[in-house]
Design a protein around this motif. Sequence first.
Motif, PDB file in Angstrom:
ATOM      1  N   ALA A  20      25.645  17.993  -5.456  1.00 39.37           N
ATOM      2  CA  ALA A  20      24.595  17.657  -7.077  1.00 39.37           C
ATOM      3  C   ALA A  20      24.347  19.568  -7.129  1.00 39.37           C
ATOM      4  CB  ALA A  20      23.343  17.527  -5.427  1.00 39.37           C
ATOM      5  N   LEU A  21      24.669  20.426  -6.496  1.00 34.28           N
ATOM      6  CA  LEU A  21      24.868  21.444  -6.752  1.00 34.28           C
ATOM      7  C   LEU A  21      26.057  21.999  -8.227  1.00 34.28           C
ATOM      8  CD1 LEU A  21      26.195  24.193  -4.329  1.00 34.28           C
ATOM      9  CD2 LEU A  21      23.511  23.804  -5.601  1.00 34.28           C
ATOM     10  N   ARG A  22      26.650  21.155  -8.119  1.00 35.93           N
ATOM     11  CA  ARG A  22      27.791  20.777  -9.207  1.00 35.93           C
ATOM     12  C   ARG A  22      27.229  20.346 -10.259  1.00 35.93           C
ATOM     13  NH1 ARG A  22      31.613  19.877  -5.712  1.00 35.93           N
ATOM     14  NH2 ARG A  22      31.908  17.150  -5.727  1.00 35.93           N
ATOM     15  N   ILE A  57      15.135  17.195  -3.791  1.00 40.02           N
ATOM     16  CA  ILE A  57      15.671  18.837  -3.021  1.00 40.02           C
ATOM     17  C   ILE A  57      16.666  19.158  -3.628  1.00 40.02           C
ATOM     18  CG2 ILE A  57      15.651  20.403  -1.309  1.00 40.02           C
ATOM     19  CD1 ILE A  57      13.043  18.808   0.090  1.00 40.02           C
ATOM     20  N   PRO A  58      18.495  18.954  -3.289  1.00 34.89           N
ATOM     21  CA  PRO A  58      19.186  19.263  -3.144  1.00 34.89           C
ATOM     22  C   PRO A  58      20.039  19.332  -4.868  1.00 34.89           C
ATOM     23  CG  PRO A  58      19.359  16.796  -2.033  1.00 34.89           C
ATOM     24  CD  PRO A  58      18.424  17.354  -2.234  1.00 34.89           C
ATOM     25  N   LEU A  59      19.088  18.895  -5.601  1.00 33.35           N
ATOM     26  CA  LEU A  59      19.028  18.459  -7.197  1.00 33.35           C
ATOM     27  C   LEU A  59      18.575  20.081  -7.666  1.00 33.35           C
ATOM     28  CD1 LEU A  59      20.264  16.569  -9.311  1.00 33.35           C
ATOM     29  CD2 LEU A  59      18.324  16.088  -9.602  1.00 33.35           C
ATOM     30  N   LEU A  60      17.232  20.209  -7.100  1.00 34.84           N
ATOM     31  CA  LEU A  60      15.940  21.216  -7.873  1.00 34.84           C
ATOM     32  C   LEU A  60      17.424  22.277  -7.202  1.00 34.84           C
ATOM     33  CD1 LEU A  60      12.341  20.344  -6.945  1.00 34.84           C
ATOM     34  CD2 LEU A  60      13.519  20.803  -9.231  1.00 34.84           C
ATOM     35  N   PHE A  61      17.623  22.797  -5.998  1.00 32.46           N
ATOM     36  CA  PHE A  61      18.156  23.736  -5.677  1.00 32.46           C
ATOM     37  C   PHE A  61      19.661  23.892  -6.079  1.00 32.46           C
ATOM     38  CE2 PHE A  61      21.074  24.956  -2.180  1.00 32.46           C
ATOM     39  CZ  PHE A  61      20.429  26.290  -2.059  1.00 32.46           C
ATOM     40  N   ILE A 121       8.847  11.064  -9.746  1.00 35.35           N
ATOM     41  CA  ILE A 121       9.667  12.024 -11.057  1.00 35.35           C
ATOM     42  C   ILE A 121       9.815  11.493 -12.753  1.00 35.35           C
ATOM     43  CG2 ILE A 121      10.641  14.111 -11.949  1.00 35.35           C
ATOM     44  CD1 ILE A 121       8.699  14.675  -9.931  1.00 35.35           C
ATOM     45  N   GLU A 122      10.335  10.157 -12.107  1.00 34.02           N
ATOM     46  CA  GLU A 122      10.758   9.234 -13.373  1.00 34.02           C
ATOM     47  C   GLU A 122       9.991   8.839 -14.293  1.00 34.02           C
ATOM     48  OE1 GLU A 122      13.748   9.257 -14.395  1.00 34.02           O
ATOM     49  OE2 GLU A 122      15.251   8.852 -12.930  1.00 34.02           O
ATOM     50  N   ARG A 123       8.553   8.322 -13.108  1.00 32.00           N
ATOM     51  CA  ARG A 123       7.542   7.944 -13.719  1.00 32.00           C
ATOM     52  C   ARG A 123       6.684   8.851 -14.929  1.00 32.00           C
ATOM     53  NH1 ARG A 123       6.702   4.841  -8.795  1.00 32.00           N
ATOM     54  NH2 ARG A 123       5.213   6.955  -8.090  1.00 32.00           N
ATOM     55  N   LEU A 124       6.769   9.772 -13.778  1.00 30.46           N
ATOM     56  CA  LEU A 124       5.425  11.215 -14.807  1.00 30.46           C
ATOM     57  C   LEU A 124       6.434  11.681 -15.742  1.00 30.46           C
ATOM     58  CD1 LEU A 124       4.116  14.068 -14.429  1.00 30.46           C
ATOM     59  CD2 LEU A 124       5.920  15.399 -13.225  1.00 30.46           C
ATOM     60  N   ARG A 125       8.017  11.215 -15.938  1.00 31.19           N
ATOM     61  CA  ARG A 125       8.646  11.758 -16.833  1.00 31.19           C
ATOM     62  C   ARG A 125       8.575  11.618 -17.919  1.00 31.19           C
ATOM     63  NH1 ARG A 125      13.656  12.372 -15.064  1.00 31.19           N
ATOM     64  NH2 ARG A 125      13.423  13.983 -14.178  1.00 31.19           N
ATOM     65  N   HIS A 126       8.294  10.257 -18.239  1.00 27.97           N
ATOM     66  CA  HIS A 126       8.130   8.481 -18.513  1.00 27.97           C
ATOM     67  C   HIS A 126       6.459   8.883 -19.284  1.00 27.97           C
ATOM     68  CE1 HIS A 126       8.442   4.896 -20.029  1.00 27.97           C
ATOM     69  NE2 HIS A 126       7.182   4.473 -20.083  1.00 27.97           N
ATOM     70  N   THR A 127       5.410   8.836 -18.226  1.00 28.72           N
ATOM     71  CA  THR A 127       4.303   8.712 -18.515  1.00 28.72           C
ATOM     72  C   THR A 127       3.888  10.260 -20.263  1.00 28.72           C
ATOM     73  OG1 THR A 127       3.325   8.536 -16.492  1.00 28.72           O
ATOM     74  CG2 THR A 127       2.387   8.700 -18.272  1.00 28.72           C
ATOM     75  N   GLN A 175      14.834  13.405 -10.125  1.00 25.43           N
ATOM     76  CA  GLN A 175      15.129  11.758  -9.808  1.00 25.43           C
ATOM     77  C   GLN A 175      14.968  10.879  -8.898  1.00 25.43           C
ATOM     78  OE1 GLN A 175      19.579  11.999  -9.886  1.00 25.43           O
ATOM     79  NE2 GLN A 175      20.004  12.772 -11.205  1.00 25.43           N
ATOM     80  N   THR A 176      13.375  11.509  -8.090  1.00 27.22           N
ATOM     81  CA  THR A 176      12.636  10.635  -7.428  1.00 27.22           C
ATOM     82  C   THR A 176      12.242   9.701  -8.640  1.00 27.22           C
ATOM     83  OG1 THR A 176      10.818  11.799  -6.876  1.00 27.22           O
ATOM     84  CG2 THR A 176      13.364  11.615  -5.318  1.00 27.22           C
ATOM     85  N   PRO A 177      11.768   8.130  -7.739  1.00 32.39           N
ATOM     86  CA  PRO A 177      10.157   7.903  -8.493  1.00 32.39           C
ATOM     87  C   PRO A 177       9.465   8.120  -9.321  1.00 32.39           C
ATOM     88  CG  PRO A 177      11.397   6.623  -6.695  1.00 32.39           C
ATOM     89  CD  PRO A 177      11.777   7.924  -6.458  1.00 32.39           C
TER      90      PRO A 177
END
Length: 458
Positions: free
Chosen positions: A131-133, A323-327, A152-158, A148-150
């Motif tokens: 995820a770091l890379r 968390i891993p992706l954000l971190f 946040i995906e939903r939020l982005r979509h809205t 990428q959690t559901p």
Amino acid sequence: MNESSPVFLIDDDKDLLKATKQTLELAGFAVSAFPTAADALSALHASFAGVVVSDIRMPQMDGQRLFAHIKTFDADLPVILMTGHGDIPMAVQAIQNGVYDFIAKPFATDRLVQSVRRAAEKRRLVLENRALRQAAEQVQGDLPLIGQTPAIERLRHTLRQIADTDVDVLVTGETGSGKEVVASLLHRWSRRAKGNFVALNCGALPETVIESELFGHEPGAFTGAQKKRVGRIEHSSSGTLFLDEIESMPPAIQVQMLRVLEMREVTPLGTNEVRPVDLRVVAAAKVDLGDPGQRGDFREDLYYRLNVVTLSIPPLRERRDDIPLLFGYFAERAANRFKREVPAISVAVSRHLQQHDWPGNVRELSHFAERFVLGLEMAATSKPNEMPMTDARLPLPARVERYEAELIRETLSQNNGDVRRTIEALGIPRKTFYDKLQRHGIVRGDFAGFDGDERRSS
Ligand SMILES: Nc1ncnc2c1ncn2[C@@H]1O[C@H](COP(=O)(O)OP(=O)(O)OP(=O)(O)O)[C@@H](O)[C@H]1O
Ligand SMILES: [Mg+2]
């Protein structure tokens, strides 16, 4: 800590499959059982977050061929093979090929559980480092709303759906959860992007100031109003007005704001002039304004007026998979900024990422990532309430030791590494203090601030 890691279990012997599944489930793993390797293979993918445990001898595809297939799409996915006694030479060969572990049947359940646990831990580290890379690439691409959690995906979509409409939006979420990020995306993804994004924190200013800030004034409208001032509402016309901490908006201003929202026009202080505005309001609140218990003196009618669309951002602890992706994203950004390499994630940092509650949400995580890049992550993980000092798995003396070390670190840190003050605060003899530093491997200099000079203080 790996207790909920998924495990794919494959065995053609139905009874054994059932028994082993039970064993692993009792150890807390989420087990999916498959009677054939082909079934398991069709459900596996490169980002599978767990471990594969398979029998070797099976009709059609055997354990080794399964492993060979897995290797083609993810060479780091840990595979544990189980084998009867006669298969030992074959298993040794498999280990040489990169199988994580093999276990001879019949086995002690503990042997299997330990192996799966270690494999799951390793898997987690691999995925986190990946995820770091991955995040490194995203930093180049400047993806503003990471996740990428559901949820946040939903939020982005809205967001995409409503950004370019003129509908007013209420954004709710705990501190640091990303309310301002969402507000600025609503602006950037709309036709209003060419206009101004005007932010006003309703909690930070006294009522009279907010009033003239929002509505503007003519010269002489009140004492001290020497020059004409264009209000923020007007300034945001054909752009976006972001009202932060709307829950703290003074009641008198709420009434006026309601009028502005309904009429889409504004009257600067000291005039009778009515000026139409092309308005889009995004308001942010930390509390649930729909709940009378939390609303306080916030007007219900204003709440309903703002509540046409409400976007609630869940706290980070409810979307831990991000968390891993954000971190990784923040670590990469910090590395660019500080001109450092991103270090590999240690087990301690990984634990912290998984176990901490993140009351400060994404903001707290971003600060943690910065300290991690600067090599200060141990200091970050070792605040007393964040260390698993009460870890009941450790014997009492070890817990006491840990607690003592923490107290010393904390006191040193509070005193900028000043030995005399630290010793005073701890109330122990100087020699004892130095003995303890040595025993716990604490380096005083790590805590020295600009005024923490050893020579002067000793
Ligand atoms: N999903 C996300 N992706 C990338 N960065 C994020 C995300 N969410 C928050 N951030 C970052 O975290 C920090 C805090 O976010 P933001 O300021 O939007 O929070 P907030 O909800 O407005 O907090 P507060 O209530 O304390 O004002 C910012 O630096 C923001 O860029
Ligand atoms: Mg904010």
